[in-house]
Design an enzyme around this catalytic site. Sequence first.
Site: not given
Length: 173
Positions: A40, A80
Amino acid sequence: MSEQSKKEWLEWLKAIAVAITLAFILRTFFFATSIVEGASMDPTLKNGERVMFNKIIYYVDEPERGDIVIIERPVKSYVKRVIGQPGDTVEIRDHELYVNGEEQTQEYLTEEAASSTRDFGPIEVPKGKYFVMGDNRSISKDSRNGLGFVEEEEIIGRTELIIYPFNEWGLTK
């Protein structure tokens, strides 16, 4: 054992105890490591890379837009990028990211990642929460699709260095 040998032995044990204590303090309060799981955050961070993160930074400051953070949830931790801070309005339109109506430059994204980013929002980030996304937008579980807004307390640090594999060693961007 001679008196001199005993003194040397005790000095050696003291040095080891100090080193272990210092390492414990640094690991507990200042720096720790985390392993990136999944794709990701490609191409910025790759699956299996080990990153060192700063645990104390957010005791004296708050997460800023663009920071790559470690988010601790009960079942799993996530890596993230902070996109929106409390009070920001986040929108993705025509593959472009807008925060508070201003188009954002995202040098960290590949052309493919930018072009595969679907429209989203606009949505306002609530007080005390953050909007995060992975750099590999088409596959990232993030604030858009399952991770939701991130509580300030869930952000436990900011990544600083890639420390493994050694040929990838360097600052995170």
